[in-house]
Design an enzyme around this catalytic site. Structure first.
Site: not given
Length: 456
Positions: A107, A292
């Protein structure tokens, strides 16, 4: 959770067929863990599961079918130990065999630093199509199809974006015909101590049944146990703030390094002294990249703005960490100028390109920004990193990565990533690496103190 109360469900889930969609740093360890012949951690009863690994990247599937993993997240021996319990494929029709689907796709963010949900939406469509074909053929199953998301998202993505996609494709209703869960991944690439099964797993579901099923599924393999939340949004939020918190803590020490550099004192020494207090948080300055920590705050920021909240602290942390690569190069050039070194055309050695130490993952590496800053000053560079995939770096970013330090004398060195292999460089080899008037800009504190080092 009582074993007696849900004994039938435990029996069913002990023999389920799982499809893992996305075979990267998260999906592959999850697949091999589910595929191992083992007893349930929670009930101590035998597990007899089949697992299918799906990825649209055909070269990745071919590599895994040859029992190789370029990410180094799973050893060849681990793949071969459970080879009879899984298959790897790029064929969408193959995942129709499953009744549980776990989506572990990236993502990222787009050029505007807004969430890019393309991968998770596409994966949801693939799973939705597989489920729909089974519905159309009226294939019977002991359990409702269960879709679990592990990808990091902002609160609301699973329920507001993903579930409507499945409902539209299948013309079925959530909870009535299929179930959805969210259990955020906590994989730490390169970390051999804090692994999948040794970290508590957060679980959640679209209703009580889904929540219970998701929790049992992971409870059966996670030795550290699970933490079941009351809603999917809470589980989503817990994940996105984990990395945002780290981003802010690193931003704090990065800003400290700028202050202490101006004061001409070592940030690392200051931190060593401060850490002697029991409740001081242990963070070090450095480049904040990866898939992240350098990404997730933007997901939280995006959703916050949608809700009319301006996240000033989160935004400030990102600004500080984004500015760090240029600041380092600026400081290097200042030190070179003090030594009256020629700047234009000078070759700088950069030690490390991956986003963190002892890791192959080079996604969102902030060394890339450092390279661009060097170019502005007319400085040339050579990068050494024995971990990263040099072919991928050349293909994706047109960057040459060397595996070994060249037999060359440099006027400037930047120790950017604290790989163990760099920490083991002897004083003699450091001395051979640099000229008499050289400057070493040591971000990670790995260089011997007697050398001409600038430590932040």
């Amino acid at each position: 959770m009582s074993l007696d109360k849900y004994e039938n469900e435990y029996r069913i889930f002990s023999q389920c067929f799982i499809a893992v969609v996305g075979l990267g740093y998260v999906g592959l360890p999850l697949l091999t863990t589910f595929a191992k012949t083992r007893s349930c951690v929670f009930t101590n009863k035998p597990l007899n599961r089949k697992v299918i690994g799906f990825d649209t990247n055909q070269s990745r599937v071919k590599e895994l079918n040859n029992h190789q993993d370029k990410t180094n997240s799973v050893a060849k021996k681990e793949i071969e130990e459970c080879i009879n319990n899984f298959i790897f494929t790029s064929n969408k029709d193959e995942i129709r065999k499953a009744n549980i689907f776990i989506i572990t796709v990236p993502t990222p963010i787009n050029e505007n630093k807004d969430p890019d949900l393309t991968f998770i939406q596409k994966a949801t469509e693939i799973v939705g199509e597989a489920i729909n074909k089974n519905f159309l053929e009226e294939k019977k199953s002991n359990i409702k199809p269960l879709i679990i998301y592990e990808s990091t998202v902002y609160p609301g993505v699973t329920e507001d974006i993903c579930i409507p996609i499945i409902e539209k494709i299948t013309n079925k209703k959530i909870n009535q015909d299929f179930l959805v869960g969210y259990s955020p991944e906590r994989i730490n690439p390169g970390d051999k101590k804090n692994t999948l099964t040794s970290i508590i797993k957060v679980t959640s579901g679209s209703n009580e049944e889904a929540s219970r099923n998701v929790d049992y599924l992971y409870k059966s393999i996670i030795e550290a146990g699970t933490h079941n939340t009351s809603s999917i949004k809470i589980a989503e939020a817990s994940k996105v703030i984990e990395n945002t918190q780290r981003d802010l803590n690193i931003a704090f020490v990065n800003e400290l390094s700028m202050i202490f550099k101006a004061l001409n004192i070592s940030t690392l020494e200051v931190l060593e002294a401060a850490k002697t207090k029991w409740n001081f948080l242990d963070f070090s300055p450095g480049l904040v990249g990866g898939h992240c920590i350098g990404i997730d705050p933007y997901y939280l920021k995006y959703k916050s703005k949608q809700m009319g909240v301006s996240p000033r602290l989160v935004s400030s942390g990102r600004q500080i960490n984004n500015a760090m690569p240029k600041w380092i190069v600026d400081q290097l050039v200042i030190e070179m100028a003090k030594r009256r070194q020629i700047i234009g055309g000078t070759k700088v050695l950069i030690l490390g390109y991956s986003y963190k130490e002892n890791c192959r993952d080079h996604r969102n590496s902030r060394v890339f920004d450092m390279i661009n800053a060097l170019k502005v000053y007319g400085l040339e560079y050579e990068i050494v990193d024995p971990y990263v995939d040099s072919e991928a770096c050349k293909r994706d970013y047109d960057i040459e990565i060397l595996k070994e330090i060249p037999d060359y004398t440099y006027s400037a060195v930047i120790a950017a990533v604290g790989h163990d292999v760099f920490k083991s460089i002897t004083s003699r080899n450091w001395e051979k690496m640099i000229s008499n008037n050289a400057i070493i800009f040591d971000i990670k504190g790995i260089c011997p103190n007697h050398l001409p080092v600038v430590k932040i």
